[in-house]
Scaffold this active site. Structure first.
Site, PDB file in Angstrom:
ATOM      1  N   HIS A   1      37.535   2.670  47.921  1.00 12.60           N
ATOM      2  CA  HIS A   1      37.314   1.511  47.060  1.00 12.60           C
ATOM      3  C   HIS A   1      38.103   1.725  45.768  1.00 12.60           C
ATOM      4  O   HIS A   1      38.059   2.820  45.197  1.00 12.60           O
ATOM      5  CB  HIS A   1      35.817   1.364  46.770  1.00 12.60           C
TER       6      HIS A   1
ATOM      7  N   ASP B   1      29.657  -0.894  49.975  1.00 11.76           N
ATOM      8  CA  ASP B   1      30.148   0.016  48.917  1.00 11.76           C
ATOM      9  C   ASP B   1      29.067   0.950  48.395  1.00 11.76           C
ATOM     10  O   ASP B   1      29.212   1.542  47.315  1.00 11.76           O
ATOM     11  CB  ASP B   1      30.754  -0.765  47.724  1.00 11.76           C
TER      12      ASP B   1
ATOM     13  N   ASN C   1      35.487   4.896  53.755  1.00 12.70           N
ATOM     14  CA  ASN C   1      36.179   3.774  53.100  1.00 12.70           C
ATOM     15  C   ASN C   1      36.706   4.243  51.756  1.00 12.70           C
ATOM     16  O   ASN C   1      36.184   5.182  51.171  1.00 12.70           O
ATOM     17  CB  ASN C   1      35.201   2.613  52.893  1.00 12.70           C
TER      18      ASN C   1
ATOM     19  N   LEU D   1      31.345  -4.475  57.737  1.00 16.06           N
ATOM     20  CA  LEU D   1      30.853  -4.145  59.076  1.00 16.06           C
ATOM     21  C   LEU D   1      29.341  -4.340  59.188  1.00 16.06           C
ATOM     22  O   LEU D   1      28.603  -4.074  58.236  1.00 16.06           O
ATOM     23  CB  LEU D   1      31.230  -2.696  59.410  1.00 16.06           C
TER      24      LEU D   1
ATOM     25  N   MET E   1      39.277  -5.981  55.792  1.00 18.55           N
ATOM     26  CA  MET E   1      38.614  -7.045  55.028  1.00 18.55           C
ATOM     27  C   MET E   1      37.324  -7.584  55.645  1.00 18.55           C
ATOM     28  O   MET E   1      36.831  -8.616  55.217  1.00 18.55           O
ATOM     29  CB  MET E   1      39.594  -8.205  54.795  1.00 18.55           C
TER      30      MET E   1
ATOM     31  N   GLY F   1      48.713  -1.794  54.115  1.00 23.01           N
ATOM     32  CA  GLY F   1      48.596  -0.473  54.729  1.00 23.01           C
ATOM     33  C   GLY F   1      49.216   0.673  53.952  1.00 23.01           C
ATOM     34  O   GLY F   1      49.662   1.652  54.558  1.00 23.01           O
ATOM     35  N   THR F   2      49.215   0.599  52.618  1.00 18.31           N
ATOM     36  CA  THR F   2      49.792   1.739  51.885  1.00 18.31           C
ATOM     37  C   THR F   2      48.904   2.982  51.996  1.00 18.31           C
ATOM     38  O   THR F   2      49.402   4.102  51.983  1.00 18.31           O
ATOM     39  CB  THR F   2      50.049   1.411  50.395  1.00 18.31           C
TER      40      THR F   2
END
Ligand code: GRF
Length: 201
Positions: free
Chosen positions: A111, A152, A109, A95, A92, A14-15
């Site tokens: 990446h 992606d 998102n 969806l 991870m 969670g950074t």
């Protein structure tokens, strides 16, 4: 002005969530607010970060809920909490089409590479940085994109380049990409996306 209600979905450290929470506290997220953190594992350290910042959490554990049921429960929770924008930060699970269509153009998102290179199924975590080093490219980076049902493959909102250095390992590269790119562009892009959504409302 009503702030965009953001849910962050995480599976691990969670950074990136932390970068968003810090941005919020520093007044750098004026159009949005992280109001919910969802994890698919009770062990996700992201949950502790959320608690420390007084943000509500929910867990739909992979070990308890099979994928379809997990997605259904997450969707139900997002609707119940009146979430406007879903931000994936190291989540991870790819969806399903059904999930994506329930929040069309409202899922972002990040990446850890310059898409469309080094993306797609199986390209996550250190695998991405290993592939970058294997290819011998001299520049990598991070990409923020809208999530569609192509893994992606959704529209790119922001990218930042990061130098690959002699002697880099997947681990050193991962850290540099996070520090120099991810933690910078994710909060900035989430804010500008929230500003855009607030204008539409
Ligand atoms: C980050 O590298 C992000 O780009 C990718 O997953 C990782 C999550 O790290 N999608 P963290 O949990 O935010 O530290």
């Amino acid at each position: 002005m009503k702030k965009v209600r953001i849910a962050v979905l995480c599976s691990g450290g969670g950074t990136n969530l932390q970068a968003l929470l810090n941005a919020g506290e520093a007044g750098l997220l004026p159009h949005g607010e992280v109001v919910l953190v969802i994890a698919d594992s009770g062990d996700a350290y992201a949950l502790r970060r959320a608690e420390r910042h007084g943000v509500e959490t929910a867990v739909f554990d992979k070990k308890v809920y099979p994928r379809e049921e997990r997605e259904r429960e997450i969707l139900r929770c997002l609707k119940e909490k009146e979430i406007d924008l879903v931000v994936l930060a190291g989540f991870m699970t790819v969806l399903s089409e059904n999930f994506v269509s329930a929040y069309r153009d409202r899922i972002l998102n990040i990446h850890p590479a310059l898409l469309p290179s080094f993306g797609g199924v199986g390209m996550y975590g250190l695998h991405v940085h290993e592939a970058v080093l294997r290819a011998g490219v001299k520049v990598t980076g991070a990409t923020v994109h809208v999530v569609t049902d192509v893994c992606d493959g959704g529209p790119i909102l922001a990218q930042r380049a990061v130098e690959v250095r002699e002697g880099d390992t997947p681990e050193t590269l991962q850290k540099r990409v996070m520090r120099e790119a991810e933690w910078v562009i994710y909060p900035e892009t989430v804010e500008s996306y929230c500003a855009k959504l607030s204008q539409e409302n």
